[in-house]
Scaffold this motif. Structure first.
Motif, PDB file in Angstrom:
ATOM      1  N   ASN A  89     -36.888  84.260  78.074  1.00 22.67           N
ATOM      2  CA  ASN A  89     -35.757  85.119  78.454  1.00 22.67           C
ATOM      3  C   ASN A  89     -34.443  84.352  78.371  1.00 22.67           C
ATOM      4  N   SER A  90     -34.276  83.637  77.282  1.00 26.18           N
ATOM      5  CA  SER A  90     -33.115  82.747  77.137  1.00 26.18           C
ATOM      6  C   SER A  90     -31.858  83.502  76.725  1.00 26.18           C
ATOM      7  N   ARG A  91     -30.746  82.973  77.126  1.00 24.17           N
ATOM      8  CA  ARG A  91     -29.453  83.519  76.705  1.00 24.17           C
ATOM      9  C   ARG A  91     -29.253  83.270  75.210  1.00 24.17           C
ATOM     10  N   GLU A 127     -28.612  76.271  76.054  1.00 25.60           N
ATOM     11  CA  GLU A 127     -29.187  77.210  77.018  1.00 25.60           C
ATOM     12  C   GLU A 127     -28.745  76.873  78.440  1.00 25.60           C
ATOM     13  N   ILE A 128     -28.789  75.611  78.791  1.00 26.73           N
ATOM     14  CA  ILE A 128     -28.345  75.197  80.132  1.00 26.73           C
ATOM     15  C   ILE A 128     -26.877  75.558  80.324  1.00 26.73           C
ATOM     16  N   TRP A 129     -26.061  75.285  79.308  1.00 25.07           N
ATOM     17  CA  TRP A 129     -24.626  75.591  79.400  1.00 25.07           C
ATOM     18  C   TRP A 129     -24.399  77.092  79.548  1.00 25.07           C
ATOM     19  N   LEU A 130     -25.097  77.879  78.729  1.00 21.85           N
ATOM     20  CA  LEU A 130     -24.931  79.340  78.808  1.00 21.85           C
ATOM     21  C   LEU A 130     -25.359  79.875  80.171  1.00 21.85           C
ATOM     22  N   ARG A 131     -26.438  79.360  80.704  1.00 24.89           N
ATOM     23  CA  ARG A 131     -26.887  79.826  82.023  1.00 24.89           C
ATOM     24  C   ARG A 131     -25.897  79.445  83.109  1.00 24.89           C
ATOM     25  N   ARG A 132     -25.274  78.302  82.965  1.00 23.80           N
ATOM     26  CA  ARG A 132     -24.355  77.837  84.003  1.00 23.80           C
ATOM     27  C   ARG A 132     -22.991  78.496  83.894  1.00 23.80           C
ATOM     28  N   TYR A 133     -22.471  78.674  82.662  1.00 21.73           N
ATOM     29  CA  TYR A 133     -21.076  79.079  82.513  1.00 21.73           C
ATOM     30  C   TYR A 133     -20.857  80.432  81.846  1.00 21.73           C
ATOM     31  N   TRP A 134     -21.880  81.010  81.253  1.00 25.27           N
ATOM     32  CA  TRP A 134     -21.692  82.256  80.531  1.00 25.27           C
ATOM     33  C   TRP A 134     -22.308  83.406  81.342  1.00 25.27           C
ATOM     34  N   GLY A 135     -21.464  84.301  81.796  1.00 24.66           N
ATOM     35  CA  GLY A 135     -21.882  85.389  82.658  1.00 24.66           C
ATOM     36  C   GLY A 135     -22.791  86.341  82.004  1.00 24.66           C
TER      37      GLY A 135
END
Length: 135
Positions: A89-91, A127-135
């Protein structure tokens, strides 16, 4: 070194590299290069300068070290569940950057030893960046 220190500090890890001590580097650079080392004895002056500062075992074993083995072991064991979590379920998948089922299957083949190492780090970092910073 500055980059490595920033990266390790983000994860609560300190970076210790006695071979990058400015005093040692200044000393080595001030010496004529033919005295610094030769084919038979690499880093001769640096090793002698560190006598008493570092253990003899550490001085004798100095060489370029790649942490790749630790990374591979972590992917296969310690971080296996975390990697699967990042690939499920990745961004990246939602945005169409990766084919999530194909990448997850390839990772599992790699873990079983059926596939050689592939460059997974950029995808995991994104993926880590998107989960942390991308709404």
């Amino acid at each position: 070194m500055g980059y490595a220190e920033r990266i390790t500090s983000r994860h609560g890890v300190g970076l210790a590299d006695p071979w990058s001590d400015r005093r040692l580097v200044d000393f080595i650079l001030a010496c004529p290069q033919h005295l610094v080392g030769n084919v038979l004895e690499a880093k001769r002056i640096a090793r002698r300068a560190m006598k008493g500062v570092m253990s003899d075992e550490a001085i004798r074993s100095i060489r370029k070290v790649s942490p790749e083995g630790l990374y591979v072991d972590a992917l296969r064991r310690k971080a296996h569940a975390k990697v699967l979590d990042l690939l499920t379920n990745s961004r990246c998948g939602e945005l169409g950057y990766i084919d999530e089922p194909a990448l997850r299957a390839r990772f599992e083949r790699y873990v079983r030893g059926e596939e050689t190492i592939f460059d997974l780090w950029p995808t995991l970092s994104l993926e880590i960046w998107l989960r942390r910073y991308w709404g």
